[in-house]
Design a protein around this motif. Structure first.
Motif, PDB file in Angstrom:
ATOM      1  N   GLY A 163      -5.618  15.667  -7.373  1.00 46.12           N
ATOM      2  CA  GLY A 163      -4.831  15.511  -6.266  1.00 46.12           C
ATOM      3  C   GLY A 163      -5.425  14.376  -5.215  1.00 46.12           C
ATOM      4  N   GLY A 164      -6.320  13.689  -5.845  1.00 44.80           N
ATOM      5  CA  GLY A 164      -6.766  12.505  -5.165  1.00 44.80           C
ATOM      6  C   GLY A 164      -5.897  11.431  -5.417  1.00 44.80           C
ATOM      7  N   THR A 165      -5.751  10.492  -4.355  1.00 48.22           N
ATOM      8  CA  THR A 165      -5.082   9.336  -4.402  1.00 48.22           C
ATOM      9  C   THR A 165      -5.560   8.027  -4.218  1.00 48.22           C
ATOM     10  N   ARG A 166      -5.129   6.909  -5.055  1.00 54.28           N
ATOM     11  CA  ARG A 166      -5.628   5.589  -4.572  1.00 54.28           C
ATOM     12  C   ARG A 166      -4.391   4.500  -4.779  1.00 54.28           C
ATOM     13  N   PRO A 167      -4.494   3.471  -4.012  1.00 54.60           N
ATOM     14  CA  PRO A 167      -3.513   2.464  -4.038  1.00 54.60           C
ATOM     15  C   PRO A 167      -2.987   2.087  -5.429  1.00 54.60           C
ATOM     16  N   SER A 168      -1.845   2.012  -5.928  1.00 51.03           N
ATOM     17  CA  SER A 168      -1.394   1.609  -7.158  1.00 51.03           C
ATOM     18  C   SER A 168      -0.976   0.171  -7.222  1.00 51.03           C
ATOM     19  N   GLY A 169      -0.821  -0.236  -5.799  1.00 47.13           N
ATOM     20  CA  GLY A 169      -0.054  -1.572  -5.809  1.00 47.13           C
ATOM     21  C   GLY A 169       1.452  -1.510  -6.087  1.00 47.13           C
ATOM     22  N   GLU A 170       2.405  -2.316  -6.103  1.00 50.67           N
ATOM     23  CA  GLU A 170       3.774  -2.653  -6.014  1.00 50.67           C
ATOM     24  C   GLU A 170       4.145  -2.228  -7.559  1.00 50.67           C
ATOM     25  N   ILE A 171       4.566  -0.841  -7.734  1.00 57.29           N
ATOM     26  CA  ILE A 171       5.189  -0.438  -9.058  1.00 57.29           C
ATOM     27  C   ILE A 171       6.785  -0.522  -9.101  1.00 57.29           C
ATOM     28  N   PHE A 172       7.487   0.437  -8.243  1.00 55.58           N
ATOM     29  CA  PHE A 172       8.869   0.338  -8.061  1.00 55.58           C
ATOM     30  C   PHE A 172       9.375  -0.730  -7.051  1.00 55.58           C
ATOM     31  N   GLY A 173       8.621  -0.927  -6.036  1.00 55.29           N
ATOM     32  CA  GLY A 173       9.135  -2.106  -5.102  1.00 55.29           C
ATOM     33  C   GLY A 173      10.059  -1.495  -4.203  1.00 55.29           C
ATOM     34  N   TYR A 174      10.353  -2.230  -3.168  1.00 57.15           N
ATOM     35  CA  TYR A 174      11.358  -1.725  -2.108  1.00 57.15           C
ATOM     36  C   TYR A 174      12.744  -1.195  -2.548  1.00 57.15           C
ATOM     37  N   SER A 175      13.111  -2.096  -3.394  1.00 56.03           N
ATOM     38  CA  SER A 175      14.623  -1.603  -3.662  1.00 56.03           C
ATOM     39  C   SER A 175      14.759  -0.194  -4.259  1.00 56.03           C
ATOM     40  N   THR A 219       0.795  -1.140   0.086  1.00 59.91           N
ATOM     41  CA  THR A 219      -0.135  -0.029  -0.034  1.00 59.91           C
ATOM     42  C   THR A 219       0.655   1.383  -0.181  1.00 59.91           C
ATOM     43  N   ASN A 220       2.242   1.111   0.067  1.00 62.27           N
ATOM     44  CA  ASN A 220       3.097   2.141   0.141  1.00 62.27           C
ATOM     45  C   ASN A 220       3.078   3.177  -1.284  1.00 62.27           C
TER      46      ASN A 220
END
Length: 408
Positions: free
Chosen positions: A245-257, A236-237
């Protein structure tokens, strides 16, 4: 901790930590039942639990403020919070002088956002003015806590557990709001580490209630040399930003690294992956697969030269009502733990235990950074600990009053 049974089963829970082969545990006294008023404390539960942690030689990373404050202090809009919190922190540090590792305030950015921008927690406000007020008070509390702990324990090490975010523009019209959000995500750590802000973020803070003197407090209290940049990453990050300007979850795109590299490039500190999890879904393998993916990301960052010193699954047991961000007491069990609420190990717990056993002896031989100078609880009264404390005292210098040096 009440709904998950920890108050009744804490001895069993610490035994599970040890059985897993886990040597470090982020844990803290429940602030709302410990800190009863200004200078008033009930240490009974902390005395029992920390004695057991010490007996088992588990190194605690002590979490002193996790998303809320006692009712008597109100909320994060209270300008007295930071100074009062520092007094509470000193009382803890003096009572438990063998504790070395701390996360004084957990996830400062999320705490301010959920309390004073989303209107979910604590003050339940939704404005830029309320957000900046909460943010400056929360980070000041963290800085004062670090400064206070160092007076008691000069070799203390602070591990920030801070959410690592990214905002993706979903259209050209969304680029500008996404840029602002990607600048604001760094505000808590910029202030905490005494890093100069760019002009736009400086003006944003001043326009919404921060004074020049308040800003210079952070520049004049640079304690980053005592810190490890802990960052949390969940699916969810990452967010999609709309033109309005509204936001919603994108799921993992870039990832942690990738996101961790962005934070490390900015702060140049050792890194610890301080939180992650995923629910055990219908297949029973979802959490195990996520654990493997996050660990692969940690190794990728480490192999690229970022000094990573730790990895964390949050939490030991399943949680309750985090699907509504604790806004409603529904009694929903969230299967996120290494163990379920009956303390039966989940598949991700088995996988984590195996991962620890397999990597424990490999990682130190491939270290890309110096060993973190941690004193184990059973060494706290020894000669090595005394020498380290003495050396740390000589290295701590009075805070300079001049301008901060910009990090390169």
């Amino acid at each position: 901790m009440a709904s998950c049974g920890h108050y009744d089963r804490w001895r069993e829970d610490f035994a599970l930590v040890q059985d897993m082969g886990i040597g470090y545990l982020r844990y803290g006294p429940p602030i709302h039942t410990t800190w009863l008023g200004a200078g008033k404390y009930d240490w009974s539960f902390a005395d029992q639990t920390f004695a057991e942690i010490k007996r088992r030689n588990i190194v605690p990373i002590v979490d002193l403020c996790h998303f809320g404050v006692p009712d008597w202090i109100g909320n994060f809009q209270n300008p007295d919070f930071a100074d009062q919190f520092a007094i509470y922190v000193r009382a803890f540090a003096e009572r438990f002088p063998w504790v070395q590792l701390y996360t004084p305030v957990n996830e400062m950015y999320i705490c301010a956002t959920f309390s004073a921008r989303y209107g979910w927690w604590n003050e339940q406000l939704s404005s830029d003015q309320a957000f900046v007020t909460a943010l400056k008070h929360i980070v000041k509390a963290n800085v004062l806590a670090m400064r206070t702990i160092l007076e008691v324990r000069p070799d203390a090490i602070f591990i920030q557990s801070e959410s690592s975010e990214y905002f993706h523009a979903e259209s050209p019209a969304a680029i500008r709001p996404a840029e602002l959000m990607n600048a604001q995500r760094f505000l808590t750590l910029d202030l905490n580490y005494g890093r100069r802000l760019d002009s736009e973020m400086y003006e944003y803070l001043l326009d919404n209630g921060m004074t020049r003197d308040e800003y210079h407090f952070f520049l004049d209290n640079r304690l980053k040399q005592h810190c490890i940049m802990g960052n949390d990453y969940y699916v969810t990050n990452e967010h999609r930003v709309a033109a309005n300007g509204g936001t919603r979850p994108s799921g993992e795109i870039f990832g942690y690294s990738e996101i961790t590299r962005q934070y490390h490039d900015r702060y140049r500190l050792p890194v610890m992956h301080t939180e992650t999890n995923l629910v055990q879904g219908p297949l029973g393998t979802e959490a195990v697969d996520w654990l493997w993916k996050e660990w692969a990301n940690v190794l990728r960052v480490r192999n690229d030269g970022v000094p990573v010193v730790g990895f964390t699954w949050y939490s030991l047991t399943d949680q309750m009502d985090w699907d509504s961000a604790l806004r409603e007491r529904r009694g929903n069990v969230n299967p996120l733990g290494l163990f379920d609420l009956d303390r039966k190990i989940r598949p991700v717990g088995e996988a984590y235990k195996q991962m620890i056993a397999e990597w424990r002896d490999v990682l130190p031989t491939q270290s890309l950074c110096l060993t973190v100078p941690v004193v184990l609880p059973d060494e706290a009264d020894g000669d090595h600990a005394a020498r380290q404390l003495a050396r740390a005292r000589t290295m701590i210098k009075p805070q300079a009053s001049g301008p901060a040096v910009q990090d390169g």
